[in-house]
Design a protein around this motif. Structure first.
Motif, short mmCIF file in Angstrom:
data_model
loop_
_atom_site.label_atom_id
_atom_site.label_comp_id
_atom_site.label_asym_id
_atom_site.label_seq_id
_atom_site.Cartn_x
_atom_site.Cartn_y
_atom_site.Cartn_z
N TYR A 55 59.51 25.19 37.34
CA TYR A 55 59.98 24.45 38.85
C TYR A 55 60.32 23.20 37.98
CZ TYR A 55 60.42 27.04 43.29
OH TYR A 55 59.64 27.77 44.05
N GLY A 56 58.68 22.71 37.11
CA GLY A 56 58.83 21.44 36.41
C GLY A 56 58.34 21.21 35.63
N LEU A 57 58.18 22.61 34.45
CA LEU A 57 57.84 22.29 33.34
C LEU A 57 56.39 21.58 32.87
CD1 LEU A 57 61.05 20.58 30.52
CD2 LEU A 57 59.60 22.74 30.85
N VAL A 58 55.08 22.62 33.92
CA VAL A 58 54.27 22.08 33.71
C VAL A 58 53.00 23.21 32.60
CG1 VAL A 58 52.17 22.34 34.93
CG2 VAL A 58 53.90 21.13 36.50
N GLY A 98 44.09 18.89 20.93
CA GLY A 98 45.11 17.72 21.28
C GLY A 98 46.16 18.37 22.10
N GLU A 99 47.36 19.65 21.22
CA GLU A 99 47.94 19.85 20.91
C GLU A 99 49.40 20.40 22.25
OE1 GLU A 99 50.41 20.29 18.25
OE2 GLU A 99 48.79 18.85 16.37
N PRO A 100 50.35 19.71 22.37
CA PRO A 100 50.51 19.86 23.63
C PRO A 100 51.03 21.69 24.28
CG PRO A 100 52.75 18.95 21.84
CD PRO A 100 51.25 19.13 22.04
N ILE A 101 51.28 22.43 24.76
CA ILE A 101 51.00 24.01 24.96
C ILE A 101 52.42 23.87 26.00
CG2 ILE A 101 50.27 25.94 25.01
CD1 ILE A 101 47.71 24.88 24.52
N PHE A 102 53.09 24.88 25.76
CA PHE A 102 54.10 25.29 26.75
C PHE A 102 55.02 26.81 26.14
CE2 PHE A 102 57.60 26.51 29.45
CZ PHE A 102 57.77 25.56 30.50
N ASP A 155 43.78 20.96 29.28
CA ASP A 155 44.28 20.31 30.56
C ASP A 155 45.95 20.79 31.17
OD1 ASP A 155 41.11 18.68 30.94
OD2 ASP A 155 41.80 17.79 29.10
N VAL A 156 45.99 20.42 32.46
CA VAL A 156 47.21 20.56 32.67
C VAL A 156 47.96 19.06 32.28
CG1 VAL A 156 48.87 20.54 34.83
CG2 VAL A 156 46.92 22.03 34.72
N ARG A 157 49.66 19.17 31.89
CA ARG A 157 49.77 18.29 31.86
C ARG A 157 51.77 18.55 32.43
NH1 ARG A 157 50.88 16.28 26.01
NH2 ARG A 157 52.61 15.15 26.53
N THR A 158 52.40 17.89 32.92
CA THR A 158 53.95 18.05 33.38
C THR A 158 55.08 17.80 31.48
OG1 THR A 158 53.48 18.64 35.28
CG2 THR A 158 55.68 17.73 34.81
N PHE A 159 55.16 18.34 31.14
CA PHE A 159 55.92 17.75 30.31
C PHE A 159 57.50 16.85 30.87
CE2 PHE A 159 54.00 21.25 28.18
CZ PHE A 159 53.48 20.63 26.80
N GLY A 160 58.15 15.44 30.26
CA GLY A 160 58.81 14.84 30.38
C GLY A 160 60.24 15.28 31.13
N ILE A 171 73.56 21.58 17.87
CA ILE A 171 72.12 21.81 17.54
C ILE A 171 72.30 20.16 17.20
CG2 ILE A 171 71.05 22.03 15.06
CD1 ILE A 171 72.31 24.80 15.20
N GLY A 172 70.69 20.00 17.97
CA GLY A 172 70.68 18.27 18.04
C GLY A 172 71.44 17.62 19.36
N MET A 173 72.40 17.92 20.30
CA MET A 173 72.55 17.72 21.22
C MET A 173 71.61 17.63 22.23
SD MET A 173 75.57 19.21 23.94
CE MET A 173 74.39 20.43 25.37
N PRO A 174 71.71 16.40 22.67
CA PRO A 174 70.47 16.27 23.83
C PRO A 174 70.70 16.40 25.27
CG PRO A 174 71.64 13.97 22.61
CD PRO A 174 72.13 14.59 21.84
N VAL A 175 68.88 16.74 25.59
CA VAL A 175 69.58 17.96 27.24
C VAL A 175 68.14 16.99 28.02
CG1 VAL A 175 70.26 19.96 26.10
CG2 VAL A 175 68.59 19.47 25.98
N GLU A 176 68.35 17.16 29.20
CA GLU A 176 67.40 17.21 30.38
C GLU A 176 67.50 18.43 31.22
OE1 GLU A 176 68.35 13.44 32.39
OE2 GLU A 176 70.10 15.12 32.58
N MET A 177 65.83 18.57 31.25
CA MET A 177 65.52 19.34 32.41
C MET A 177 65.88 19.15 33.66
SD MET A 177 63.44 20.88 34.30
CE MET A 177 62.14 19.99 35.07
N VAL A 178 66.64 20.82 33.47
CA VAL A 178 67.62 20.24 35.61
C VAL A 178 66.87 22.16 36.15
CG1 VAL A 178 68.98 18.81 35.56
CG2 VAL A 178 69.34 21.11 35.25
N THR A 179 66.08 21.60 37.71
CA THR A 179 65.59 23.39 38.39
C THR A 179 66.86 23.51 38.62
OG1 THR A 179 63.92 21.84 38.49
CG2 THR A 179 63.85 24.14 40.01
N ARG A 180 67.16 24.72 38.11
CA ARG A 180 68.46 25.47 39.07
C ARG A 180 67.76 27.24 40.01
NH1 ARG A 180 73.39 23.50 37.13
NH2 ARG A 180 72.57 21.22 38.13
N LYS A 181 69.00 27.81 40.24
CA LYS A 181 68.48 29.13 40.39
C LYS A 181 68.68 29.86 39.34
CE LYS A 181 72.16 29.71 43.42
NZ LYS A 181 72.85 30.73 44.49
#
Lengths: 132, 348
Positions: A14-17, A25-29, A44-49, A100-110
């Motif tokens: 749902y939220g890129l947790v 210290g590296e981010p993991i997803f 540790d849990v973190r939510t990505f932007g 390639i390189g297109m800026p994108v953002e996360m959305v929650t969808r079906k």
């Protein structure tokens, strides 16, 4: 996707947790038992932007079961601003406009529906950024 | 109605899907292009969108503007007539996605097109009674109209979300509200039926106009205001004419309607319609502006609210995409693609 698996992974979908490795210290997803960078346990849990860019992409015309009603659709490797590379569908974009390189953002969808009697599976997709 | 603790809107957020069906397409298919159309075009949800996904994006935008930690929300209430599940809350999906679980009250509200403002009334009461510091109310819908029916021109999709908090943190504080409800069966949908039934012209005078005028007149009387005291007025907008006419009946002019009248470009977003209009009015509001919002829900009733915009509004407007930015992001579809996106094709 069975109910238990849906429930276990829903925060991630749902939220890129994801996680941050307590050792290196590296981010993991997505979240893992062992850090893929230093192989140590303990995160540790973190939510990505949710912001990133298209690293590579391909169009799916012959979809796996459960996804055929959405064809044709574009699947991309997304490089998150925080570093991890993940696979996701693109949405709200016409395939010729993807690059390639297109800026994108996360959305929650079906992501899919498991038949008329089954669950609706929600999760992250990415779309071109809408400026505030 | 006034809560004992003064409250207001701390953050607001909108969402409108990308696709648009021009009304001329419905007319082309069903009337040979003859006759007038009630809107220019309406929003159409994509294949991967429903009320939950629409509510999630509107809620995230409201949180961006409010800068409230989602864990501090004590309610996530979603008003809609198109909840994705018959049994299973939309609100739990939304609350989980925005990070508001588990110390939160979640419920799905139902009152046709005013399900969202009913949730908003309750959110003001929850914070106004000091049971909570922050509450979220959402109106979102993916409305369906029977092919060829008058509703098909307008039945659209969209969402609006509000974070309610104390007056001193608000970008617009609540002066008072009023709810006016009677049992008037102007529009309904029975269980297991895909499309609603409506009373045709009966949806006008005894339903939409009677309830909105009664609610707004009572609110103005309670506050001692006249229409000229308001910078903007937002009414439920099932089409363009109804809100224009009810404004005229009540004594509001076209300039007051302009910022919040979106039906011509997005159609009737049902539970979101008045609330989405309010987000558009807040996007361009200046400190000191007084804004009226009056919803209408078939069945029937109207919730009317009076807000005053505060000094912090301008700073918060730019923290999330404006309602007009979503409206401008339009991709027109023809009737054939619309039937696929709205699943009107029998596949098996």
């Amino acid at each position: 996707m069975n109910v238990a698996r849906y429930w276990r992974t829903e925060k991630t979908r749902y939220g890129l947790v994801g996680e941050t490795c307590r050792i290196c210290g590296e981010p993991i997803f997505p979240p893992r038992d062992l850090c893929p960078h230093c192989t140590e346990a303990g995160q540790d849990v973190r939510t990505f932007g949710g912001k990133g860019e298209v690293y590579s992409f391909s169009t799916v015309n012959d979809a796996p079961a459960g996804y055929s009603e959405y064809t044709p659709y574009t699947v991309a490797l997304i490089k998150l601003q925080e570093g991890p590379l993940l696979t996701a569908q693109l949405t709200d974009v016409d395939e010729p406009d993807v690059h390639i390189g297109m800026p994108v953002e996360m959305v929650t969808r079906k992501l899919k529906e498991e038949g008329e009697n089954g669950m609706i599976v929600y999760g992250y997709k990415f779309r071109p950024v809408i400026q505030a | 109605m006034k809560p004992s603790r003064e409250v207001g809107i701390v953050g607001y957020g909108a969402y409108v899907p990308r696709y648009r069906l021009p009304a001329s397409e419905v007319s082309r298919v069903w009337t040979g292009g003859h006759g007038g159309v009630p809107v220019d075009e309406k929003s159409v949800p994509g294949l991967d969108e429903d009320t939950a996904t629409i509510a999630i994006e509107a809620a995230r935008n409201a949180l961006l503007r409010s800068e409230v930690d989602p864990g501090d929300l004590r309610s996530v209430w979603v008003g809609s007539e198109s909840h994705p599940y018959a049994v299973k809350p939309t609100g739990t999906i939304v609350a989980e996605a925005i990070g508001a679980t588990p110390a939160v009250s979640v419920a799905d509200w139902q009152f046709a097109c005013k399900a969202g403002t009913e949730a908003l009334q309750a959110a003001f009461a929850l914070v106004g009674s000091s049971m909570a510091d922050y509450a979220m109310a959402i109106g979102a819908d993916t409305a369906q109209g029977r092919p060829g029916d008058a509703l098909e021109y307008t039945a659209a999709a969209g969402g609006a979300a509000f974070v309610v908090g104390a007056r001193e943190q608000s970008l617009a504080y609540l002066e008072a509200s009023y709810s006016y409800v009677t049992d008037t069966p102007d529009f309904f949908r029975r269980p297991y039926r895909h499309y609603p039934e409506h009373g045709g012209r009966f949806t006008g005078e005894p339903a939409y106009f009677k309830h909105i005028t009664a609610a707004v007149q009572a609110l103005l009387e309670e506050l001692g205001y006249k229409p000229t005291d308001f910078a903007a007025a937002v009414f439920h907008q099932p089409n363009v004419k109804f809100p224009q006419r009810v404004a005229q009946i009540l004594g509001f002019n076209k300039d007051q309607l302009k910022a919040g009248l979106l039906a011509g470009q997005v159609g009737n977003t049902y539970a979101a319609a008045a609330m989405l209009g309010l987000t558009a009015a807040l996007d361009v509001a200046k400190p000191g502006d007084r804004i009226l919002m009056a919803s209408f829900g078939s069945g029937a009733g109207s919730d009317a609210f009076s807000f005053v915009v505060t000094d912090v509004a301008c700073e918060r407007q730019a923290r999330a995409p404006s309602t007009q930015a979503y409206i401008a992001r339009r991709a027109p579809v023809d009737y054939a693609l619309y039937t696929r996106y709205r699943r009107k094709l029998q596949m098996q």
